[in-house]
Scaffold this motif. Sequence first.
Motif, PDB file in Angstrom:
ATOM      1  N   ILE A  98       0.623  -0.947  -0.416  1.00 25.79           N
ATOM      2  CA  ILE A  98      -0.163  -0.333   0.217  1.00 25.79           C
ATOM      3  C   ILE A  98       1.064   1.438  -0.313  1.00 25.79           C
ATOM      4  N   ASN A  99       0.705   2.451  -0.639  1.00 28.75           N
ATOM      5  CA  ASN A  99       1.561   3.085  -1.102  1.00 28.75           C
ATOM      6  C   ASN A  99       0.977   4.772  -0.643  1.00 28.75           C
ATOM      7  N   VAL A 100      -0.426   4.559  -0.688  1.00 31.36           N
ATOM      8  CA  VAL A 100      -1.451   5.581  -0.079  1.00 31.36           C
ATOM      9  C   VAL A 100      -1.640   5.283   1.071  1.00 31.36           C
ATOM     10  N   ASN A 101      -1.841   6.077   2.089  1.00 31.52           N
ATOM     11  CA  ASN A 101      -2.994   6.150   3.164  1.00 31.52           C
ATOM     12  C   ASN A 101      -4.025   7.463   2.966  1.00 31.52           C
ATOM     13  N   LEU A 102      -5.520   7.169   2.815  1.00 34.43           N
ATOM     14  CA  LEU A 102      -6.043   7.593   3.155  1.00 34.43           C
ATOM     15  C   LEU A 102      -5.959   8.908   3.997  1.00 34.43           C
ATOM     16  N   ALA A 103      -5.134   9.388   4.624  1.00 39.70           N
ATOM     17  CA  ALA A 103      -4.569  10.423   6.496  1.00 39.70           C
ATOM     18  C   ALA A 103      -3.734  11.785   5.967  1.00 39.70           C
ATOM     19  N   PRO A 104      -3.646  12.594   6.794  1.00 36.45           N
ATOM     20  CA  PRO A 104      -4.456  12.999   7.669  1.00 36.45           C
ATOM     21  C   PRO A 104      -5.657  13.666   8.012  1.00 36.45           C
ATOM     22  N   VAL A 105      -6.250  13.280   8.748  1.00 33.64           N
ATOM     23  CA  VAL A 105      -8.055  13.753   8.699  1.00 33.64           C
ATOM     24  C   VAL A 105      -7.367  16.138   9.228  1.00 33.64           C
ATOM     25  N   CYS A 106      -7.781  16.751   7.890  1.00 33.63           N
ATOM     26  CA  CYS A 106      -7.628  17.829   9.060  1.00 33.63           C
ATOM     27  C   CYS A 106      -8.836  18.463   9.378  1.00 33.63           C
ATOM     28  N   ASP A 107      -9.708  17.814   9.801  1.00 30.45           N
ATOM     29  CA  ASP A 107     -11.447  18.195   9.800  1.00 30.45           C
ATOM     30  C   ASP A 107     -11.202  18.502  11.233  1.00 30.45           C
ATOM     31  N   ILE A 108     -11.097  20.126  12.455  1.00 30.17           N
ATOM     32  CA  ILE A 108     -11.427  20.422  13.646  1.00 30.17           C
ATOM     33  C   ILE A 108     -13.068  20.294  13.969  1.00 30.17           C
ATOM     34  N   SER A 109     -13.084  19.575  14.966  1.00 32.34           N
ATOM     35  CA  SER A 109     -14.468  19.333  15.276  1.00 32.34           C
ATOM     36  C   SER A 109     -13.707  19.528  17.116  1.00 32.34           C
ATOM     37  N   SER A 110     -14.918  19.969  17.676  1.00 34.99           N
ATOM     38  CA  SER A 110     -14.622  19.961  19.388  1.00 34.99           C
ATOM     39  C   SER A 110     -15.947  19.603  20.063  1.00 34.99           C
ATOM     40  N   ASP A 111     -16.944  19.315  19.170  1.00 36.55           N
ATOM     41  CA  ASP A 111     -18.551  19.113  19.552  1.00 36.55           C
ATOM     42  C   ASP A 111     -18.485  17.495  19.222  1.00 36.55           C
ATOM     43  N   PRO A 112     -18.003  16.108  20.081  1.00 36.74           N
ATOM     44  CA  PRO A 112     -18.336  15.339  19.850  1.00 36.74           C
ATOM     45  C   PRO A 112     -19.932  14.593  19.822  1.00 36.74           C
ATOM     46  N   SER A 113     -21.133  15.158  19.484  1.00 35.57           N
ATOM     47  CA  SER A 113     -22.124  14.539  18.761  1.00 35.57           C
ATOM     48  C   SER A 113     -21.734  14.654  17.423  1.00 35.57           C
ATOM     49  N   SER A 114     -20.645  15.835  16.547  1.00 36.02           N
ATOM     50  CA  SER A 114     -20.837  16.107  15.611  1.00 36.02           C
ATOM     51  C   SER A 114     -20.002  14.546  14.560  1.00 36.02           C
ATOM     52  N   PHE A 115     -20.689  14.435  13.682  1.00 30.49           N
ATOM     53  CA  PHE A 115     -20.393  12.710  12.683  1.00 30.49           C
ATOM     54  C   PHE A 115     -19.264  13.240  12.672  1.00 30.49           C
ATOM     55  N   ILE A 116     -18.041  13.808  12.337  1.00 27.76           N
ATOM     56  CA  ILE A 116     -16.756  14.039  12.148  1.00 27.76           C
ATOM     57  C   ILE A 116     -15.656  13.606  13.370  1.00 27.76           C
ATOM     58  N   TYR A 117     -16.166  14.047  14.087  1.00 26.09           N
ATOM     59  CA  TYR A 117     -15.518  14.412  15.931  1.00 26.09           C
ATOM     60  C   TYR A 117     -15.018  13.053  15.857  1.00 26.09           C
TER      61      TYR A 117
ATOM     62  N   TYR B 172      -0.274  18.920  14.355  1.00 26.52           N
ATOM     63  CA  TYR B 172      -0.648  17.245  14.093  1.00 26.52           C
ATOM     64  C   TYR B 172      -0.041  17.281  12.665  1.00 26.52           C
ATOM     65  N   ILE B 173      -0.571  18.161  11.587  1.00 25.83           N
ATOM     66  CA  ILE B 173      -1.094  17.841  10.752  1.00 25.83           C
ATOM     67  C   ILE B 173       0.558  17.833   9.873  1.00 25.83           C
ATOM     68  N   ARG B 174       1.325  19.192  10.455  1.00 25.70           N
ATOM     69  CA  ARG B 174       2.591  19.184   9.992  1.00 25.70           C
ATOM     70  C   ARG B 174       3.579  17.875  10.693  1.00 25.70           C
ATOM     71  N   THR B 175       3.219  17.607  11.940  1.00 23.07           N
ATOM     72  CA  THR B 175       4.658  16.393  12.303  1.00 23.07           C
ATOM     73  C   THR B 175       4.145  14.938  11.430  1.00 23.07           C
ATOM     74  N   VAL B 176       2.919  14.310  10.963  1.00 25.96           N
ATOM     75  CA  VAL B 176       2.410  13.611  10.543  1.00 25.96           C
ATOM     76  C   VAL B 176       2.488  13.746   9.299  1.00 25.96           C
ATOM     77  N   VAL B 177       2.361  14.329   8.356  1.00 29.20           N
ATOM     78  CA  VAL B 177       2.892  14.749   7.202  1.00 29.20           C
ATOM     79  C   VAL B 177       4.452  14.948   6.644  1.00 29.20           C
ATOM     80  N   GLY B 178       4.881  15.460   7.495  1.00 31.61           N
ATOM     81  CA  GLY B 178       6.544  15.193   7.422  1.00 31.61           C
ATOM     82  C   GLY B 178       6.644  13.280   8.037  1.00 31.61           C
ATOM     83  N   GLN B 179       6.248  13.263   8.349  1.00 24.46           N
ATOM     84  CA  GLN B 179       6.661  12.050   8.701  1.00 24.46           C
ATOM     85  C   GLN B 179       6.228  10.828   8.143  1.00 24.46           C
TER      86      GLN B 179
END
Length: 344
Positions: free
Chosen positions: A137-156, A170-177
Amino acid sequence: PEPTLEERQLAAAKEYTENLTLEEQVSQLFFARCPDVNAAEQAAEYSPGGFLLFGRDFDGKTADEVKSDIASYQSTAATPMLIGADEEGGTVVRVSANPYLRSTRFSSPQKLYAEGGLDRIRSDTEEKDALLLSLGINVNLAPVCDISSDPSSFIYPRTLGQDAETTSDYIRTVVGQMKSDGIGMVLKHFPGYGGSADTHTGQALDPRPLSDFEKNDLLPFEAGIDAGAQAVLVSHNIVACLDADYPASLSPAVHALLRDRLGFTGVVMTDDLAMSAVTDFTGAENAAVLAVQAGNDLIISSDFVTQYHAVLDAVKNGTLRKNDIEQAAQRVILWKIQLGLISF
């Protein structure tokens, strides 16, 4: 002066793409859902840009079986394929849900962050990349950049659950790695999911003003792009402040924001066009044509053969321009060169 690596890669991508037929270029625009039967035959016949693997493609298989499946697709495709999976950690784990491939599922970003901050995120990313690459596998469809602080939201559950600044780190860290590990990454779901409903099951309207996105949602995407992210996935939300009529994935205005304002030059892809937010809206077949017109380079499709022919016909009848197809295919080929799939 000697051309830079980037310039050499770009020249190689241009030359490679120009040597493909129109049909071959159109095929490169599809990240097709891996068929559950005759996948190697489809790879041989069409050589799509890539296959996206889901839970069913790993279910009950050993690592050797997965490797052998993927190798069979790659060996028959005329152009090396992107092989992708969604391995976000937490609720979305296609690979580590199979105990033969990993004894436990990869943890969610929220759990990792609580355990040990960005260092823990980095070490987890490294382990994940090694496992995926070992399987082919040469592509991981990640990381999730969405922002949510609402535990009831779909994406949270899929987000870091922190503010824009922390999420950007977080995104900078994951992309760099991921970049240093040599695996493809995909920032998602542009331009930010917010509190929207689940677009797998129907349309979702995001009524927020553009200033909200500028102060908040766009920041992690900007951080990822600055860190060298190679691909961005666009959501199916209708983002009213940019385009009240079309889902973001099919909206030229949303793509213009990504290209012109954020300066992104890599691969832009749709979320799966078979999701209800799109099919309710367009009917299935011409969604792919609209996706190319909007500015996508890569179309995630569970109905690849139908949509491939729809795009090809649209080029032949003048609805789509050959030049746009070539540009999109060239970006996909460049990504494959960056990932070492095509040598130059």
